[in-house]
Design an enzyme around this catalytic site. Structure first.
Site, short mmCIF file in Angstrom:
data_model
loop_
_atom_site.label_atom_id
_atom_site.label_comp_id
_atom_site.label_asym_id
_atom_site.label_seq_id
_atom_site.Cartn_x
_atom_site.Cartn_y
_atom_site.Cartn_z
N PRO A 291 0.82 -1.21 0.00
CA PRO A 291 0.00 0.00 0.00
C PRO A 291 0.86 1.27 0.00
O PRO A 291 1.88 1.33 0.69
CB PRO A 291 -0.79 -0.12 1.31
CG PRO A 291 0.04 -1.00 2.18
CD PRO A 291 0.77 -1.93 1.27
N TYR A 334 -4.73 13.63 -14.47
CA TYR A 334 -5.79 12.61 -14.45
C TYR A 334 -7.20 13.19 -14.29
O TYR A 334 -8.16 12.42 -14.22
CB TYR A 334 -5.60 11.64 -13.27
CG TYR A 334 -4.20 11.19 -12.97
CD1 TYR A 334 -3.49 10.38 -13.85
CD2 TYR A 334 -3.58 11.56 -11.78
CE1 TYR A 334 -2.21 9.95 -13.54
CE2 TYR A 334 -2.30 11.13 -11.46
CZ TYR A 334 -1.62 10.32 -12.36
OH TYR A 334 -0.36 9.91 -12.04
N CYS A 361 2.24 29.34 -15.90
CA CYS A 361 1.89 29.92 -17.19
C CYS A 361 1.34 28.80 -18.07
O CYS A 361 2.01 28.32 -18.99
CB CYS A 361 3.12 30.54 -17.79
SG CYS A 361 2.70 31.54 -19.19
N GLU A 362 0.12 28.35 -17.75
CA GLU A 362 -0.46 27.18 -18.39
C GLU A 362 -1.94 27.13 -18.02
O GLU A 362 -2.26 27.06 -16.83
CB GLU A 362 0.29 25.96 -17.83
CG GLU A 362 -0.18 24.64 -18.30
CD GLU A 362 0.88 23.90 -19.12
OE1 GLU A 362 1.97 24.45 -19.36
OE2 GLU A 362 0.57 22.79 -19.53
N1 LLP Z 1 3.22 -1.43 -5.89
C1 LLP Z 1 3.50 -1.17 -7.17
C2 LLP Z 1 4.31 -2.11 -7.94
C3 LLP Z 1 3.01 0.01 -7.77
O1 LLP Z 1 3.28 0.25 -9.05
C4 LLP Z 1 2.24 0.92 -7.00
C5 LLP Z 1 1.75 2.16 -7.59
C6 LLP Z 1 1.99 0.60 -5.65
C7 LLP Z 1 2.49 -0.58 -5.14
C8 LLP Z 1 1.21 1.50 -4.75
O2 LLP Z 1 -0.12 1.64 -5.15
P1 LLP Z 1 -1.14 2.47 -4.23
O3 LLP Z 1 -1.38 1.67 -2.96
O4 LLP Z 1 -0.50 3.79 -3.91
O5 LLP Z 1 -2.34 2.63 -5.05
N2 LLP Z 1 0.62 8.74 -9.68
C9 LLP Z 1 -0.66 8.05 -9.63
C10 LLP Z 1 -0.54 6.70 -8.97
C11 LLP Z 1 0.44 5.80 -9.65
C12 LLP Z 1 0.61 4.50 -8.91
C13 LLP Z 1 1.77 3.77 -9.42
N3 LLP Z 1 2.03 2.53 -8.77
C14 LLP Z 1 -1.66 8.94 -8.90
O6 LLP Z 1 -1.32 10.06 -8.53
O7 LLP Z 1 -2.82 8.54 -8.72
#
Ligand code: LLP
Length: 431
Positions: A291, A334, A361-362
């Protein structure tokens, strides 16, 4: 309030874990990232205990530090006896600089360079999450040269739809991450791993995506992963001691988002894992999760100072703040939704429907459109809630805007954990 750690005090000010956010904005300046350390620790403990209880002995979590990486986060993870996941040498070196025990780190990434592999081996990273054939061969060669034997897991793709946005979905067949099961390539990768001298295969990993609100996709994923594990036992005589289901539990950013009871979900997944292991006559491996968001997201608030309030008659009202896509690119990337309020008028009614704009500036530099906040004026402190995950970690210096400071709040006291970038920091590497 959206989450229980957010409140309003007798001055009508927004509070985080009891601390007055308006006072903190005055003390540290804006934009400012605030983190509720108590909640971060609570979540780590909750995950550690729930995975031990419902997934069985030896099971646990790796905190996905891409969600929020800074030295203090690794210190807290060490203090809470939580493993971490890093996805770059930058994150690994931050953990090292914080004194985090690196044998508890797993190292992800779909394109680790030879230099990355060498650096991670040199500092003694716990586990490599091997993504491809090329990486596996390179790791074996480099480990051999360095006289090391490295523990590894194979990242495989189970072809599961996590019911979330495309940009944050990673477990489907067409993905740059991992090696697919359905094409037979994951089996070949396993065979190769078992034949090499400088790696020790422990098991399999997959991650299906982020912002998943139900347990069903994880159960489907566990079924595919354990079926593959049983298949590898039958075909190759390899019995995995670990299976890692990645991260992805969702967090509510607005009142209309569902709430996830993490313990209940882990219990439901654990129960199904028992059943699946019986079905395939498999000795239950230790089960891990990674997580990120659900440990830090709702612990965070970003504070800004309102500059202009521009009403374009018949069109919309822009409330501009002293930050924006540089400290939170998630709306621009997103279209992510957020909840905002005027921290110094938190007990007043929200009557202003506006677009909260940043200072870049966007035109797309926004925190959100159609956001309902209290009537705003220059000098007000605007708070955006649930910004603890993927805000600081995705921040940029576009337009040469310095990154904000970060303050952790715990038991009524506050402390600076990341200094505000200076203008000198911005041109430090310029020649
Ligand atoms: N493990 C792996 C291999 C991952 O690629 C990720 C997230 C996680 C764990 C953690 O996932 P979480 O529990 O945080 O959902 N930048 C995007 C999120 C990209 C997530 C990438 N990988 C956003 O701002 O929503």
């Amino acid at each position: 309030m959206l989450h229980k750690n957010y409140g309003i005090n007798e001055n009508g000010h927004l509070t985080l874990c009891g601390a007055d956010t308006v006072m903190l904005a005055k003390k540290y300046g804006t934009p400012l990232y605030l983190m509720d350390e108590t909640l971060v620790r609570e979540r780590m403990r909750m995950y550690r205990k729930a995975t031990e209880k419902y997934f069985g002995n030896g099971s646990g979590i790796h905190y996905a530090s891409k969600a929020l990486s800074c030295k203090e986060m690794y210190r807290i993870a060490a203090d809470e006896h939580v493993n971490v996941d890093v996805v770059s040498i930058g994150e690994l070196y931050t953990a090292k600089a914080a004194g985090y025990p690196l044998d508890h780190v797993c190292f992800h990434g779909n394109n680790k360079t030879d230099e990355d592999i060498e650096s991670a081996l040199a500092v003694g990273v716990g586990e490599f999450m091997v993504d491809s054939f090329e990486e596996l061969r390179a790791l074996d060669t480099i480990a051999g040269r360095m006289g090391k034997v490295q523990r590894i897991m194979l990242r495989i793709t189970p072809n599961i739809d996590p019911h979330t946005q495309k940009a944050i979905s990673t477990g489907e067949l067409d993905s740059k991450f991992g090696t697919p099961i359905s094409t037979g390539q994951a089996e070949k990768l396993t065979e190769l791993a078992l034949s090499l001298d400088h790696v020790v295969l422990e098991g399999f990993h997959s991650h299906i995506g982020s912002q998943t609100f139900e347990s069903e996709p994880f159960i489907e994923q566990a079924e595919v992963m354990l079926e593959f594990t049983a298949d590898m036992k039958k075909k190759l005589g390899f019995e995995a001691s670990k299976v890692n289901l990645g991260g992805g539990f969702g967090v509510a950013y607005t009142e209309s988002d569902p709430r996830v009871d993490y313990v209940e979900n882990i219990a439901a997944i654990g129960k199904e894992i028992e059943r699946i292991c019986k079905k395939y006559s498999l000795k239950k491996p230790a089960i891990f999760m990674e997580p990120g968001r659900s440990i830090v997201a709702d612990a965070g608030i970003t504070l800004y100072t309102v500059g202009s309030v521009k009403e374009i008659e018949g069109v919309r009202t822009y409330v501009s703040v002293d930050g924006g896509m540089t400290d939170n690119p998630r709306y621009a990337l997103y279209g992510s939704k957020y909840t905002a309020l005027i921290a110094n008028k938190a007990s007043e009614l929200k009557t202003l429907n506006c677009t909260i704009a940043g200072r870049c500036c966007e035109s797309g530099d926004m925190i959100g459109e159609n956001m309902l906040i209290q009537p705003a004026e220059r000098g007000d402190i605007l708070a955006v809630l649930v910004t603890g995950a993927y805000n600081y970690s995705m921040a940029s210096n576009y337009n040469r805007v310095p990154r904000p400071a970060m303050v952790f709040v715990r038991d009524g006291s506050d402390r600076l954990v990341v200094r505000r970038e200076s203008f000198e920091d911005l041109y430090r590497n310029d020649i």
